[in-house]
Design an enzyme around this catalytic site. Structure first.
Site, PDB file in Angstrom:
ATOM      1  N   HIS A  77      -1.868  -1.233   4.597  1.00  0.00           N
ATOM      2  CA  HIS A  77      -1.205  -2.519   4.832  1.00  0.00           C
ATOM      3  C   HIS A  77      -1.975  -3.655   4.170  1.00  0.00           C
ATOM      4  O   HIS A  77      -1.415  -4.443   3.391  1.00  0.00           O
ATOM      5  CB  HIS A  77      -1.078  -2.762   6.343  1.00  0.00           C
ATOM      6  N   GLU A  78      -3.262  -3.751   4.497  1.00  0.00           N
ATOM      7  CA  GLU A  78      -4.059  -4.847   3.936  1.00  0.00           C
ATOM      8  C   GLU A  78      -4.224  -4.691   2.429  1.00  0.00           C
ATOM      9  O   GLU A  78      -4.293  -5.687   1.694  1.00  0.00           O
ATOM     10  CB  GLU A  78      -5.425  -4.915   4.621  1.00  0.00           C
ATOM     11  N   HIS A 125      -1.349  -6.324   0.685  1.00  0.00           N
ATOM     12  CA  HIS A 125      -1.595  -7.759   0.490  1.00  0.00           C
ATOM     13  C   HIS A 125      -2.524  -7.980  -0.696  1.00  0.00           C
ATOM     14  O   HIS A 125      -2.336  -8.903  -1.500  1.00  0.00           O
ATOM     15  CB  HIS A 125      -2.239  -8.350   1.744  1.00  0.00           C
ATOM     16  N   HIS A 169      -0.847  -7.744  -3.969  1.00  0.00           N
ATOM     17  CA  HIS A 169      -0.046  -8.959  -4.174  1.00  0.00           C
ATOM     18  C   HIS A 169      -0.915 -10.058  -4.783  1.00  0.00           C
ATOM     19  O   HIS A 169      -0.476 -10.803  -5.669  1.00  0.00           O
ATOM     20  CB  HIS A 169       0.537  -9.407  -2.832  1.00  0.00           C
TER      21      HIS A 169
END
Length: 726
Positions: free
Chosen positions: A516-517, A520, A523
């Site tokens: 999940h992290e 990010h 991104h």
């Protein structure tokens, strides 16, 4: 920041490291040179330089233009006016990841000063007149320039630039108070989290716990210089205890400690702070012309308005609650049978907060399924139905191999590679720093990874940046070939720590957290935008979770697990049978988990759709606000609000629905990958080009449609969770 630097006398010729260009690999933060006293000095000098920039801009005799008013600071080629951003980024990142009493005190001191300064900039009438003029009269702009101009103008308006002098002054007071209270909320929560520990000296009370949890607790006890075992409220300690411990009374103690943070009668109580923050935000919104704070927030979100949020939340309740009720009823029946079969005497549990502190009596009575029973019995039920258990998988998820797997996934999808560089300074020995290279071998980014819990570190997991991506013109160079400043991205987590006898062995849930992290982080790392304020994760708040939640999908894909999941002792790959069980069990209690997230969204909206002063007691209001999504028993002696950092001290106030909004997007997007192959590089390149590299340069729905070709629907999520048949 090194311990030995604290308290030393500063040589008269020493230059504050924030004042110079960082002479480190890729201009990374020189953490090893920063001293506590550097922060305040740099803060104040940064404010002075900002004021200098303001005077220079508003006194410019030339007619306001996009170039001399909107982007003259964005294109600051020397970095002179970036000082305040640089020191703020480092300080506030470390305030979450590696704080201490001195930093907490300085944060309290600087918070009102920094908020006042931000207001001085946003509420300066002469500066706004220039921005307003450019907004109405400007040269032909690129789409990205138009986005920046609109964001800049709206930023001033939403910060009160159109208000009367009296209302501007009131807005200053409200925002300064809200900033200080948000900081106090976080500091109180950290203190509450660290104040509790369960100290066990009787080995019999460890019954049911896996050896990994016992070893970690023994290590924690040694670190605290205690005998026996110590369990804390940090996730790697708390979660296994609540899942495996057969000691119902100890589970109750842990649960109550975790779920009463911020409501104790002490200096860390957050009840009044929450009530005041809700009212401050409502008043700020109404001062700016909105009915509620939610209306203010959602006017700049994909959801557009309150109606759009409730439409999503109600859709989810209608689709998932019937299944969630069935799941809970199955769990109750199973727990009741298990309870009788165990023939154990369990403590009866008091219903009031006062009674909760008393010594309970023990009776052999029918089981009432309490919140501290859910993890324990749902684990047993999952084990019975699917023969799968987090501890079965741990030996195959050694952190070092997981890192290789996650990095390898990025390589396989996008062609990027990672190389640890120990010459890059870090702020704690736990932190690893990597150089990231693109498919063609060119430098792409710096990536910091901070994996384990420790004193002074907030709970949870998050991604942040020490330098964002942007393009700046270079003096004397071709203006058509600006310097592409690459980002320095960091992920901070609280994953299981290694022990003297074992490496760090993760649960599947922790692998998902890492993914999940890391989503990010991608991104941020792939950003290819001109302006810093539009780059990377600077997107509408209900779009920001798409890249992160998208990556979680890979955690249960056999092709991905095959690349890194090997037993830490034998080297044997994760057996096909275990992978099959992982996939089969993926939707175990999925509807209940969805209702939990929806309940948080409903609570958030209940607070921030208030039109009148909020005077209710927090705890009963909370229980009523999310009742529509609740499928288990509610207790009146616990509270979520006082530890709900996302909506009280974070950026998710009136925006917690974003997680479910993005889940609709991520399921829809991953379905595209599933159709073409989960490692399909053409699909991955399109995802990178259309979404990951574009930041906030276009409307997010436009970006999504550029990737998929159509708007998302809820169908893919319903199918993934087994609610809708494929």
């Amino acid at each position: 920041m090194s311990e030995e630097n604290r308290g030393q006398q500063i040589p008269s010729n020493r230059v504050n490291p924030f004042y110079e260009s960082y002479k480190t690999p890729h201009g990374t933060v020189p953490f090893d040179r920063i001293r506590m006293e550097d922060y305040e000095e740099a803060f104040m000098e940064g404010i002075r330089r900002d004021e200098e920039y303001l005077e220079k801009t508003i006194n410019n005799p030339a007619k306001p233009t996009f170039d001399n008013t909107i982007i003259n600071k964005e294109d600051d080629s020397e970095g002179y006016y970036d000082l305040l951003d640089r020191v703020s980024t480092v300080f506030f990142n470390l305030l979450s990841a590696e704080t201490n009493d001195e930093m907490d005190a300085l944060a309290q001191k600087m918070s009102p000063i920094l908020t006042k300064h931000a207001n001085d900039m946003r509420l300066n009438e002469r500066l706004f007149e220039r921005v307003k003029y450019v907004h109405r009269h400007h040269r032909k702009l690129t789409p990205e320039e138009k986005r920046l101009l609109d964001d800049c103008y709206q930023g001033f308006v939403r910060s009160g630039a159109l208000l009367s002098p009296e209302d501007k002054e009131r807005l200053r007071q409200l925002t300064e108070e809200a900033s200080l209270l948000g900081l106090q909320f976080s500091q109180n929560l950290l203190k509450e989290n660290k104040a509790f520990s369960l100290h066990i000296t009787d080995e019999r009370q460890l019954e049911g716990l896996p050896q990994t949890a016992i070893d970690a607790a023994a290590q924690e006890a040694r670190e605290q210089q205690k005998e026996g075992w110590v369990f804390t409220l940090d996730a790697p300690s708390y979660s296994p205890f609540m899942t495996y411990s057969t000691q119902r009374e100890l589970r109750r103690q842990m649960y109550m400690a975790y779920n009463t943070k911020g409501i104790h009668d002490n200096e860390n109580n957050n009840l009044a702070i929450c009530q005041r923050l809700i009212n401050l935000r409502r008043e700020i919104a109404q001062l700016l012309g909105y009915k509620t704070f939610a209306d203010y927030v959602l006017s700049r979100r994909m959801a557009k308005n309150v109606r759009g949020v409730y439409r999503l939340l109600n859709q989810l309740v209608d689709a998932y609650k019937p299944a969630a009720k069935k799941e809970m009823e199955e769990l109750r029946r199973f727990a009741s049978v298990e309870f009788r079969a165990e023939s154990l005497e369990f403590a009866t549990v008091p219903e009031t907060a006062a009674a909760a502190n008393s010594q309970p009596s023990t009776l052999h009575s029918p089981l009432v399924l309490e919140p501290w029973d859910l993890g324990f019995y749902s684990h047993k039920l999952k084990l019975k139905k699917y023969n799968i258990d987090a501890e079965m998988l741990r030996p195959y998820f050694q952190l070092e191999r997981v890192i290789d797997g996650v990095f390898g996934l990025a390589t396989r999808l996008y062609g990027i590679t990672f190389k640890e560089n120990k010459d890059i300074p870090v702020y704690h020995p736990d932190v690893k720093a990597y150089e990231v290279f693109d498919r063609d071998g060119s430098y792409l980014a710096v990536f910091y990874a901070d994996f384990h819990p420790r004193k002074g570190k907030q709970g949870g997991a998050w991604m942040t940046q020490y330098q964002e991506q942007y393009k700046k013109t270079r003096p004397g160079k071709n203006q058509e070939n600006p310097l592409n400043v690459r980002p320095h991205v960091s992920v901070v987590m609280n994953l299981t720590k290694p022990t003297p006898d074992r490496p760090a062995l993760l649960t599947l849930g922790e692998v998902e957290t890492f993914l999940h992290e890391f989503g990010h982080a991608l991104h941020g790392m792939f950003s290819d935008c001109r302006f810093e304020s539009l780059s990377g994760t600077n997107v509408l708040w209900d779009f920001v979770e798409l890249p992160s939640q998208f990556m979680e999908n890979f955690a249960v894909e056999k092709e991905f697990l095959r690349t890194f999941a090997f037993h830490y002792q034998t080297g044997e790959p994760l057996p096909d049978e275990l992978i099959r069980r992982i996939v089969r069990s993926r939707n175990f209690m999925a509807a209940t988990a969805c209702m939990r997230q929806v309940s948080f969204g409903l609570l958030d909206m209940a607070y921030y759709t208030k039109k009148d002063e909020f005077t209710e007691d927090i705890i009963p209001f909370e229980k009523k606000a999310w009742e529509k999504a609740i499928v288990g028993k509610q207790r009146m002696d616990t509270c979520m609000t006082t530890q709900f950092s996302h909506i009280m001290a974070g950026g998710y106030a009136a925006g917690y629905y974003s997680y479910k909004w993005a889940e609709v997007l991520d399921a829809d997007a991953f379905a595209v990958f599933k159709r073409h192959g989960i490692f399909d590089q053409k699909t991955a390149q399109r995802f990178r080009d259309c979404i990951l590299s574009r930041g906030g340069t276009e409307d997010p729905m436009t970006l999504y449609k550029n990737f998929k070709g159509s708007e998302p629907t809820i169908d893919a999520l319903l199918k993934r969770n087994g609610i809708k048949k494929k």
